[in-house]
Enzyme design. Sequence first.
Site, short mmCIF file in Angstrom:
data_model
loop_
_atom_site.label_atom_id
_atom_site.label_comp_id
_atom_site.label_asym_id
_atom_site.label_seq_id
_atom_site.Cartn_x
_atom_site.Cartn_y
_atom_site.Cartn_z
N PHE A 36 30.66 6.23 21.73
CA PHE A 36 31.92 5.94 21.03
C PHE A 36 32.05 4.43 20.85
O PHE A 36 32.01 3.69 21.83
CB PHE A 36 33.15 6.47 21.78
CG PHE A 36 34.41 6.25 20.99
CD1 PHE A 36 34.77 7.11 19.96
CD2 PHE A 36 35.23 5.16 21.24
CE1 PHE A 36 35.91 6.89 19.19
CE2 PHE A 36 36.38 4.93 20.48
CZ PHE A 36 36.72 5.80 19.46
N ASP A 74 28.21 -2.30 24.60
CA ASP A 74 29.63 -2.04 24.37
C ASP A 74 30.28 -1.82 25.74
O ASP A 74 30.16 -0.75 26.33
CB ASP A 74 29.79 -0.81 23.47
CG ASP A 74 31.25 -0.48 23.19
OD1 ASP A 74 32.13 -1.01 23.91
OD2 ASP A 74 31.51 0.30 22.26
N LYS A 129 39.65 -3.33 25.79
CA LYS A 129 40.64 -2.61 26.58
C LYS A 129 41.30 -3.38 27.74
O LYS A 129 42.45 -3.76 27.64
CB LYS A 129 40.03 -1.31 27.08
CG LYS A 129 39.78 -0.31 25.94
CD LYS A 129 39.49 1.07 26.43
CE LYS A 129 39.60 2.11 25.33
NZ LYS A 129 38.38 2.30 24.52
C1 LIG Z 1 38.04 2.48 23.18
C2 LIG Z 1 36.63 2.09 22.85
C3 LIG Z 1 36.30 1.47 21.62
C4 LIG Z 1 37.30 1.24 20.53
O1 LIG Z 1 38.31 0.36 20.88
P1 LIG Z 1 39.62 0.21 19.98
O2 LIG Z 1 40.37 -0.89 20.61
O3 LIG Z 1 40.33 1.52 20.00
O4 LIG Z 1 39.16 -0.12 18.60
C5 LIG Z 1 34.99 1.07 21.45
N1 LIG Z 1 34.05 1.29 22.37
C6 LIG Z 1 34.32 1.89 23.56
C7 LIG Z 1 33.25 2.09 24.56
C8 LIG Z 1 35.62 2.33 23.82
O5 LIG Z 1 35.89 2.95 24.97
#
Ligand SMILES: *Cc1c(COP(=O)(O)O)cnc(C)c1O
Length: 402
Positions: free
Chosen positions: A127, A214, A243
């Site tokens: 994701f 990520d 986050k």
């Molecule tokens: C939540 C998340 C995203 C996206 O972040 P947003 O602030 O909602 O755009 C990307 N990568 C990972 C691993 C995430 O958990």
Amino acid sequence: MSHLMNTYARLPVAFERGEGPWLWDMQGKRYLDALAGVAVCGLGHAHPRLTRVLQKQVATLIHTSNIYQIDLQEKLADRLAEISGMDSVFFCNSGCEANEAAIKLARLHGHKKGIEAPAIIVMEKAFHGRTIATLTATGSRKAQAGFEPLLAGFVRVPFDDLEAVRRVAATNRNVVAVLVELIQGEGGVHVCHPDYLQGLRAICDEHDWLLMLDEVQSGTGRTGKWFAYQHSGVKPDVVTLAKGLANGVPIGTCMAAGAAATLFKPGSHGSTFGGNPLACAAGLETLAIIEDDALMQNAVEIGDFIRSELRSHLSGVRGVKEVRGVGLMVGIELAFPCGELVSRALAAGLLINVTADTVVRLLPPLIYTRAEARTLTDMLVPLILEFVGEHTAAVQPAAQSA
Ligand SMILES: *Cc1c(COP(=O)(O)O)cnc(C)c1O
């Protein structure tokens, strides 16, 4: 009828205030927060020290523009470079934007090498966000459906499978980077093997690819180190965060090391809000509190405690497949879809999440005490036992008659 676009199947609850790991709804009912706004509020809610800094910053300066120098942004970049080992930082406002910056860096890196159609290796069940590029990088057909055409320039392989990456390397001359979460969050709290990152590093070095991590969900102390890659000795080329970095004030960063750190030039990328004084003050104070209050050590201790409590009550129970995770990323995989547990927990005064249909996901704030962790498991275990009991009772006769 609500005037909100229908993007979330929202639970029937709205919160009025919070304090530490607790939230109160509009009717005054109290909930234990085991999700922290999806890994955002690591310091819990209304943290007094962060509140003071934010109040002062709001009364001093919220926003100027990246047309000007921003002292707090320089300071947060220095601090992030110090704790990550990266050389440069780009500021934006969210995880998907941070990953957009990483994807743009990979493409610049490719073009610099004379590759006209650069491709990035991404993982199944990954994701990375909801913009068109990050949606394309995301490994979920459900998230992508209806938004075609998706972008060109991504190659998908199974997660935690070095051989699959080597096979692509042997045949695809356009690959310029690998983008991966070391612990897949939305995908179901999947933890890679300890040697995976080293293996990826070696393949990336051999082919002059960027290793891009990520850490939007796993970063900022949640796994017990500032960043999940710091559990290994490996240094990536690009790391994205968002986050948990400013405890709820929107922020995202794309950090880079070595040659990747100097790919962007004035005009190649930008953001109106990115790195404004308010977000950077929040980020600096969040990092300071995590360090001063030893919250990374706490994440390890409390995470291990939660997993061991869960295992002692759930291991061997029919319908419970596995309890896993690192630090305060916890997954409980069941043998069948369990989304219904979210509303049962809510009714009981507990905030949890279910992802990938069958995985109960816990992302508690890093400030949890052992007593709060115990409250969490005391509330959650009976709910899970009851749920799997009903389910296995219901499927048993069908299985026998088949
Ligand atoms: C939540 C998340 C995203 C996206 O972040 P947003 O602030 O909602 O755009 C990307 N990568 C990972 C691993 C995430 O958990």
